[in-house]
Design a protein around this motif. Structure first.
Motif, short mmCIF file in Angstrom:
data_model
loop_
_atom_site.label_atom_id
_atom_site.label_comp_id
_atom_site.label_asym_id
_atom_site.label_seq_id
_atom_site.Cartn_x
_atom_site.Cartn_y
_atom_site.Cartn_z
N GLY A 242 36.10 44.27 32.88
CA GLY A 242 34.80 43.90 33.44
C GLY A 242 34.46 44.69 34.68
N TYR A 243 35.43 44.84 35.58
CA TYR A 243 35.15 45.57 36.82
C TYR A 243 34.88 47.04 36.54
N GLY A 313 38.92 42.48 47.30
CA GLY A 313 37.94 43.56 47.23
C GLY A 313 36.87 43.30 46.19
N ILE A 314 37.26 42.78 45.02
CA ILE A 314 36.28 42.50 43.96
C ILE A 314 35.34 41.37 44.38
N SER A 329 33.82 47.67 49.82
CA SER A 329 34.58 46.91 48.81
C SER A 329 35.08 47.82 47.70
N ILE A 330 34.21 48.72 47.26
CA ILE A 330 34.59 49.65 46.18
C ILE A 330 35.73 50.56 46.62
N LEU A 392 31.55 40.08 38.10
CA LEU A 392 32.58 40.54 39.02
C LEU A 392 33.43 39.36 39.52
N ILE A 393 32.78 38.24 39.80
CA ILE A 393 33.52 37.05 40.22
C ILE A 393 34.46 36.59 39.11
N THR A 394 33.98 36.64 37.88
CA THR A 394 34.82 36.27 36.74
C THR A 394 36.04 37.18 36.65
#
Length: 413
Positions: A242-243, A313-314, A329-330, A392-394
Motif C-alpha cells: 500500500g505504501y 514515518g508512515i 516523513s517520506i 497509509l494509516i491502514t
C-alpha cells in the motif's frame, strides 16, 4: 573470502540499483499523470506481480538449489529486462496491437517482471553467501548497499531527464540496463562454492527438486527464528504494497506541489529521491562502522527499532498538513527502508543451511508476496472508498503486529 565474486556482486547490485532508480523515481508520473491509473489499478498492478511471485517463487528457488544459482540469476536478468521494456512501451504497443487495453498490457508486463524476479530472488543471495562465507556477508551487504545508493543517485538524474522527454522512457532504459547486466554476468559470474544437487547423484530431476523443497520447508519448520521471520515478512509485505504504490499519488492528488516554483513534477520526485539517497548513504556508512553485523541480537534489535520508526514515518505522512511535513516523513521512511534491507538479509542468512538456502529465501519471498497480495487490495480499496490518507494509516496498522513479535522475542532472548 572470494574477492572476485564480491566484486561481481557489487557491480551487479550497482547496475540493478541504477536501473531501478531510473524507472521508479518518476514512475508515479507515468502511471498516474500519463496513463491515468486510479488507486485500485495501481494496487492491482502490485497484486498481479505478487501473485506471480507467489506461484513461481518456490519453483525457481528449487531450480536454483537443484541446478545452478548462476544460471537462475542470468535468466532472471533477461526476463526482467523484457518485462520493463514492455511496460515502458505499452502506449506504443497498445496503438499497434489494440487487442488489449493499456492497463491490460501493463498487467502483462508485471507478470513477466514477476517471473524474472523469482529467478533472481534468493538465488543471488544464496550464491554470494556461499562464495564469500556467512561470516563476511553482513559487512558485504552493507558495503553493497552503500555502492548501490550511488547507483540510485545516477539513476535519479537519468529518470528526471528521460521523464522530461517522455514519461515512459525511464522504463525502456531500465529494461535495457537489466538485459546488459545479464550479458555481463554471462562472462564474469562464476559459481565455485556450490554444486547443484542434480549433479551429485544419479536420480531424476523431479526427485531432486522435490527433496530440495521438502528440505527447505523442514528447515523453516524446525527453526523458530525462521518461522518468526515468516510472520514478520507476511505483515511487512501487506503494509509495504500500500505504501509503495500510493505515496506518490498522495503527494500528487492530496498534498500538491507549489505552483510558484520553477520545478516540474519529475524534478520534484528527482529531488526527493536524491535527498533520500544522500541521507541514506550517510546512514549506511554510520551503521557499517558501528553495528556488529555478526551479532544476531544486535541485528535483531536494529530491526525492531527500524520497524518502529517506519510505522511512525508512515503515520506522519498520512497526517501531513503540508508539503514540508510530507517530505520529511517520506525521507524518514526511505532511509529506514534502505537500512532495513541489508540488516534483514543478514538476519535471514544467519539462520539457514547452504544446501537449501535459495529455496528457503524463495519461501520467504513467497511469504512477502502473499502478504502483498492479501494486504495490497485492502489498502487500495480503502484508498478508493475513503482516501489515500486512510490507505497509509491502514498500512501503518498492518506493521503493528511485527513490533509485538520483535518485543516478545527480544524479551525471551
Amino acid at each position: 573470502m572470494n574477492l572476485r565474486a564480491a566484486q561481481v556482486y557489487i557491480i551487479m547490485m550497482f547496475m540493478t540499483a541504477l536501473a531501478s532508480s531510473t524507472m521508479f523515481v518518476t514512475h508515479g508520473i507515468y502511471f498516474v499523470a500519463e496513463l491515468g491509473l486510479n488507486p485500485v489499478q495501481l494496487v492491482l498492478m502490485g497484486t498481479v506481480l505478487e501473485l506471480t511471485v507467489l506461484l513461481f517463487e518456490g519453483i525457481t528457488g528449487v531450480v536454483a538449489d537443484t541446478y545452478s544459482r548462476r544460471r537462475s540469476v542470468i535468466i532472471g536478468m533477461f526476463v526482467i529486462g523484457a518485462g520493463f521494456v514492455l511496460e515502458g512501451s505499452v502506449m506504443w504497443i497498445g496503438t499497434m496491437i489494440p487487442v488489449l487495453s493499456l492497463f491490460a498490457w501493463v498487467l502483462v508486463a508485471e507478470l513477466i517482471w514477476g517471473i524474472g524476479h523469482t529467478f533472481i530472488s534468493g538465488a543471488d543471495s544464496a550464491w554470494i553467501v556461499d562464495e564469500v562465507g556467512e561470516s563476511n556477508v553482513g559487512n558485504l551487504f552493507l558495503q553493497t548497499k552503500r555502492v548501490s545508493l550511488w547507483g540510485n543517485l545516477l539513476g535519479i538524474g537519468l529518470s528526471v531527464w528521460m521523464s522530461t522527454i517522455a514519461p515512459n522512457l525511464p522504463y525502456v532504459l531500465g529494461g535495457l540496463i537489466y538485459a546488459s547486466v545479464g550479458v555481463f554476468l554471462l562472462f564474469f559470474m562464476k559459481e565455485t562454492a556450490f554444486v547443484g544437487a542434480v549433479h551429485k547423484q544419479q536420480v531424476s530431476h523431479w526427485q531432486h527438486m522435490k527433496s530440495t523443497w521438502l528440505s527447505g520447508a523442514s528447515t523453516v519448520r524446525r527453526n523458530p527464528i525462521l518461522f518468526m521471520i515468516v510472520g514478520v515478512t507476511l505483515f511487512s509485505g501487506a503494509a509495504s504494497e500500500g505504501y509503495d504504490r500510493l505515496w506518490e499519488m498522495h503527494l500528487i492528488t492530496e498534498i500538491g506541489f507549489p505552483q510558484n516554483m520553477a520545478l516540474s513534477m519529475p524534478m520534484w520526485f528527482g529531488l526527493i529521491a536524491m535527498v533520500s539517497t544522500l541521507i541514506s548513504i550517510a546512514a549506511v556508512r554510520i551503521t557499517d562502522s558501528r553495528l556488529d553485523m555478526s551479532n544476531e541480537r544486535v541485528v535483531f534489535g536494529a530491526m525492531f527499532g527500524l520497524t518502529a520508526v517506519r510505522i511512525a514515518g508512515i503515520v506522519m505522512l498520512a497526517f501531513s498538513p503540508n508539503l514540508i511535513w510530507a517530505l520529511g516523513s517520506i525521507l524518514i521512511v526511505g532511509v529506514v527502508n534502505t537500512l532495513s534491507q541489508p540488516i534483514y538479509e543478514t538476519w535471514l542468512n544467519m539462520n539457514m543451511e547452504s544446501k537449501s538456502r535459495a529455496t528457503v529465501l524463495s519461501m520467504i519471498s513467497q511469504t512477502d508476496a502473499l502478504g502483498q497480495t492479501a494486504g495490497g487490495p485492502i489498502v487500495g480499496w480503502v484508498g478508493s472508498r475513503v482516501s489515500v490518507r486512510a490507505s497509509l494509516i491502514t498500512a501503518a496498522v498492518l506493521l503493528g503486529p511485527i513490533l509485538t513479535v520483535f518485543s516478545r522475542a527480544l524479551r525471551r532472548r
